[in-house]
Each structure stands twice: as C-alpha cells, then as structure tokens.
Design an enzyme around this catalytic site. Structure first.
Site, mmCIF file in Angstrom:
data_model
loop_
_atom_site.group_PDB
_atom_site.id
_atom_site.type_symbol
_atom_site.label_atom_id
_atom_site.label_comp_id
_atom_site.label_asym_id
_atom_site.label_seq_id
_atom_site.Cartn_x
_atom_site.Cartn_y
_atom_site.Cartn_z
ATOM 1 N N ASP A 17 0.832 -1.213 0.000
ATOM 2 C CA ASP A 17 0.000 0.000 0.000
ATOM 3 C C ASP A 17 0.864 1.261 0.000
ATOM 4 O OD1 ASP A 17 -2.396 1.373 -0.044
ATOM 5 O OD2 ASP A 17 -2.608 1.375 2.141
ATOM 6 N N GLY A 18 0.337 2.308 -0.634
ATOM 7 C CA GLY A 18 1.009 3.612 -0.586
ATOM 8 C C GLY A 18 1.535 4.113 -1.922
ATOM 9 N N ARG A 21 0.011 7.673 -2.804
ATOM 10 C CA ARG A 21 0.575 8.767 -1.998
ATOM 11 C C ARG A 21 2.015 9.055 -2.398
ATOM 12 N NH1 ARG A 21 -0.934 6.122 3.469
ATOM 13 N NH2 ARG A 21 -1.508 4.470 2.014
ATOM 14 N N TRP A 22 2.745 8.007 -2.737
ATOM 15 C CA TRP A 22 4.139 8.202 -3.176
ATOM 16 C C TRP A 22 4.154 9.123 -4.396
ATOM 17 C CZ3 TRP A 22 6.941 7.578 -7.599
ATOM 18 C CH2 TRP A 22 8.338 7.580 -7.482
ATOM 19 N N ARG A 30 -1.047 9.150 -10.200
ATOM 20 C CA ARG A 30 -1.015 7.966 -9.330
ATOM 21 C C ARG A 30 -0.409 6.746 -10.023
ATOM 22 N NH1 ARG A 30 -4.131 7.656 -4.751
ATOM 23 N NH2 ARG A 30 -4.435 5.444 -5.192
ATOM 24 N N HIS A 34 2.197 3.423 -9.122
ATOM 25 C CA HIS A 34 1.990 1.991 -9.346
ATOM 26 C C HIS A 34 3.169 1.400 -10.128
ATOM 27 C CE1 HIS A 34 -1.862 2.290 -7.504
ATOM 28 N NE2 HIS A 34 -2.418 2.994 -8.473
ATOM 29 N N TRP A 66 -11.953 -1.861 -7.819
ATOM 30 C CA TRP A 66 -12.741 -1.501 -9.009
ATOM 31 C C TRP A 66 -13.463 -0.173 -8.797
ATOM 32 C CZ3 TRP A 66 -11.866 -4.190 -13.289
ATOM 33 C CH2 TRP A 66 -11.484 -5.520 -13.201
ATOM 34 N N LEU A 128 10.778 -20.271 -5.477
ATOM 35 C CA LEU A 128 9.874 -19.362 -4.758
ATOM 36 C C LEU A 128 8.504 -19.398 -5.422
ATOM 37 C CD1 LEU A 128 9.543 -16.830 -2.728
ATOM 38 C CD2 LEU A 128 9.919 -15.454 -4.763
ATOM 39 N N ARG A 184 -4.879 -1.829 8.995
ATOM 40 C CA ARG A 184 -6.058 -2.659 8.710
ATOM 41 C C ARG A 184 -5.705 -3.721 7.667
ATOM 42 N NH1 ARG A 184 -7.930 2.676 6.957
ATOM 43 N NH2 ARG A 184 -7.421 2.959 4.758
ATOM 44 N N SER A 186 -8.018 -4.691 5.154
ATOM 45 C CA SER A 186 -8.626 -4.337 3.860
ATOM 46 C C SER A 186 -9.035 -5.561 3.022
ATOM 47 C CB SER A 186 -7.694 -3.430 3.050
ATOM 48 O OG SER A 186 -7.444 -2.226 3.735
HETATM 49 C C1 IPE Z 1 -5.372 -2.602 -0.137
HETATM 50 O O1 IPE Z 1 -5.074 -1.258 -0.287
HETATM 51 C C2 IPE Z 1 -5.345 -3.280 -1.467
HETATM 52 C C3 IPE Z 1 -4.050 -3.365 -2.126
HETATM 53 C C4 IPE Z 1 -2.895 -2.979 -1.641
HETATM 54 C C5 IPE Z 1 -4.071 -3.956 -3.426
HETATM 55 P P1 IPE Z 1 -6.214 -0.151 -0.386
HETATM 56 O O2 IPE Z 1 -5.522 1.136 -0.556
HETATM 57 O O3 IPE Z 1 -7.199 -0.519 -1.452
HETATM 58 O O4 IPE Z 1 -6.925 -0.252 1.018
HETATM 59 P P2 IPE Z 1 -7.862 0.780 1.763
HETATM 60 O O5 IPE Z 1 -8.890 1.228 0.762
HETATM 61 O O6 IPE Z 1 -6.997 1.943 2.192
HETATM 62 O O7 IPE Z 1 -8.409 0.050 2.927
HETATM 63 C C1 IPE Z 2 -1.742 0.221 -3.344
HETATM 64 O O1 IPE Z 2 -1.458 1.560 -3.356
HETATM 65 C C2 IPE Z 2 -1.959 -0.344 -4.715
HETATM 66 C C3 IPE Z 2 -3.365 -0.600 -5.047
HETATM 67 C C4 IPE Z 2 -4.347 -0.560 -4.210
HETATM 68 C C5 IPE Z 2 -3.653 -0.936 -6.440
HETATM 69 P P1 IPE Z 2 -2.607 2.646 -3.334
HETATM 70 O O2 IPE Z 2 -2.954 2.972 -4.755
HETATM 71 O O3 IPE Z 2 -3.728 2.231 -2.478
HETATM 72 O O4 IPE Z 2 -1.842 3.875 -2.691
HETATM 73 P P2 IPE Z 2 -2.456 4.919 -1.668
HETATM 74 O O5 IPE Z 2 -2.948 4.161 -0.472
HETATM 75 O O6 IPE Z 2 -3.550 5.650 -2.380
HETATM 76 O O7 IPE Z 2 -1.291 5.798 -1.344
HETATM 77 MG MG MG Z 3 -4.091 2.483 -0.489
#
Ligand code: IPE
Ligand code: IPE
Ligand code: MG
Length: 246
Positions: A17-18, A21-22, A30, A34, A66, A128, A184, A186
């Site tokens: 996750d993140g 924001r990065w 965004r 990715h 989605w 792996l 969390r 998620s």
């Molecule tokens: C969880 O991240 C799903 C993935 C990393 C693929 P999200 O960014 O979708 O989770 P929430 O919405 O903050 O809970």
């Molecule tokens: C996780 O990063 C990747 C996916 C859920 C596809 P996010 O896209 O959720 O990144 P943030 O949480 O918005 O920073």
């Molecule tokens: Mg996220």
C-alpha cells in the site's frame, strides 16, 4: 532453548500500500506510483530469493479497487500486462513460480490469457512461489470455497474449506507486512491470516527495500508464536505448533 520462530518466515504476505501517496507527494499521476510499485515488487522478490523465503503472496488489486476512477483501474490492468511481458522470463530464470489468485471472470480475455500463460510458463519452477492477488478479496475467497464445496455436495468443515480456498497450494502466511501506515487488513487473506504475525510499516510501498524486509523479519523473530498454547508449552520439548486447522 526450544523456539517456534524460524530464522526466516516460510511464507510472507504483503499488502503493498502507498503507491498513490508516493506519486502524489511528487506531483506525479497515481499510475507513476503503481509503476514504481512494480519495481519495488521486483526488488522484494529478489530479496526473498536471497533470504530463502519459500512463498511470497502480494496484494496487488482488491475486489474493492474496481471502485477507483476508471482511468486508474484501466491503467492498472495495462500495467499488469506490461509487467508480465517484461518480467516473466527473468522471474522464471530465477526459479519463481507464479500464481494469480482472485476472481478472473471480470478480466478481459486478453488479461485472462496473459495470466494463464505466465502461470504455465513458470509451472515447473521451485525456488519461490509468488502469489499475486489480483481482483482478490478475503470474503470472495471464503464464499467461492463454500460454493465449490456445496456444488460438489461436500460437507463444509474447517478442513474442507481450507482445501477449497484459493491459497490451498501453500501453508498459511507466517508474517503479514502492510506498508503505507494503515493499520487494517482491507479484505486481504481473512481466513489464512488467523495466526500470522502482523507487521505494519509507515514506508510507502515504492520505498520498501531490503532493509525494510530485514526489519520486518527481525521483528518476526522476536515474536513467540503460541497458536493458543501457553508460553511454557511452546518452550517445552513436545511442542508441536500447527497453524493449519486439524
Ligand atoms: C489494499 O489497499 C489493497 C491493495 C494494496 C491492493 P487499499 O488502498 O485498497 O486499502 P484501503 O482502501 O486503504 O483500505
Ligand atoms: C496500493 O497503493 C496499490 C493498489 C491498491 C492498487 P494505493 O494505490 O492504495 O496507494 P495509496 O494508499 O492511495 O497511497
Ligand atoms: Mg491504499
């Protein structure tokens, strides 16, 4: 002294996750985050290989993702195909076996074909197991397992459900890492995380590197995994912890 915690976890699961924001912090779209996330995953796979971790399971796209803007969703689908075409042969050369875990029916034919080819071409690899959870949700997994058993007229027990789950080919995760600072799950591996050790990092996924993985493993090694037993039992000579249902 007897210990239940091996030097490296056998199975590591990661909520990557993140990425968004990065990118946003750098005034980038965004999807740029990715793309960096794919590089971070490549580094992480290499690090897992070097450390002798047997299974890596990553959350790449959730059932709920989605609901994001359609350009981000289609960008992620394109990135999946692009990454497969770029990375599968070197992953395979390194002994990585790929599994895609999740509901594939919602993907285009092209994506479905790409996933199948990647799985087929790495099927003989043994160093792996890399499970990429894409259009995955823990609730979906439990429901699909129950539906499978019901359609076969099989009794629903902990054991039969466990065997019908999408990750039945690997043991449960020993260590769950979530980057990005959220505390969390998620809708990740709701069933399989029953006894996993949890580790949360404030680092955004594109920043996750070998030293972050080592920090998580170091914390994992300090944990006493009791699986419901007492500490004295765990330390005792006849300890036989088992994270799977009996
Ligand atoms: C969880 O991240 C799903 C993935 C990393 C693929 P999200 O960014 O979708 O989770 P929430 O919405 O903050 O809970
Ligand atoms: C996780 O990063 C990747 C996916 C859920 C596809 P996010 O896209 O959720 O990144 P943030 O949480 O918005 O920073
Ligand atoms: Mg996220």
């Amino acid at each position: 002294m007897a210990t239940t915690t091996p030097i490296v976890p056998k199975h590591v699961a990661i909520v990557m996750d993140g990425n968004g924001r990065w990118a946003t912090k750098r005034y980038l779209p965004r999807i740029a985050g990715h793309k960096q996330g794919v590089d971070a995953l490549n580094r992480c796979v290499r690090a897992c290989l070097e450390r002798g971790i047997a299974v890596l399971t990553v959350f790449a796209f959730s059932s709920e993702n989605w609901n994001r803007p359609s350009d981000e969703v289609s960008g992620l689908m394109d990135l999946l195909l692009l990454s497969l075409s770029r990375e599968v042969s070197s992953l395979s050369g390194n002994g990585v076996r790929l599994h895609f875990v999740g509901d594939r029916l919602r993907f285009s034919e092209k994506v479905q074909r790409g996933l199948m080819q990647a799985e087929r071409s790495t099927a003989a690899n043994q160093r792996l197991v890399l499970n990429i959870c894409f259009n995955y949700g823990g609730r979906w997994d439990i429901a699909q397992a129950a539906q499978k058993l019901a359609s076969q007229g099989e009794a629903i027990t902990e054991l039969s459900l466990d065997r019908a789950m999408a990750l039945a080919h690997v043991p449960d995760p020993d260590l769950l890492i979530r980057t990005g600072g959220e505390l969390r799950i998620s809708n990740f591996l709701l069933w399989q995380l029953a006894y996993s050790e949890l580790y949360f990092s404030d680092k955004l996924w594109p920043e996750f590197d070998d030293s972050e993985l080592d920090a998580a493993i170091a914390v994992f090694r300090t944990r006493e995994r009791r699986f419901g037993q007492t500490s004295a039992q765990v330390a005792g000579p006849d300890n036989n912890p088992n994270s799977k249902v009996a």
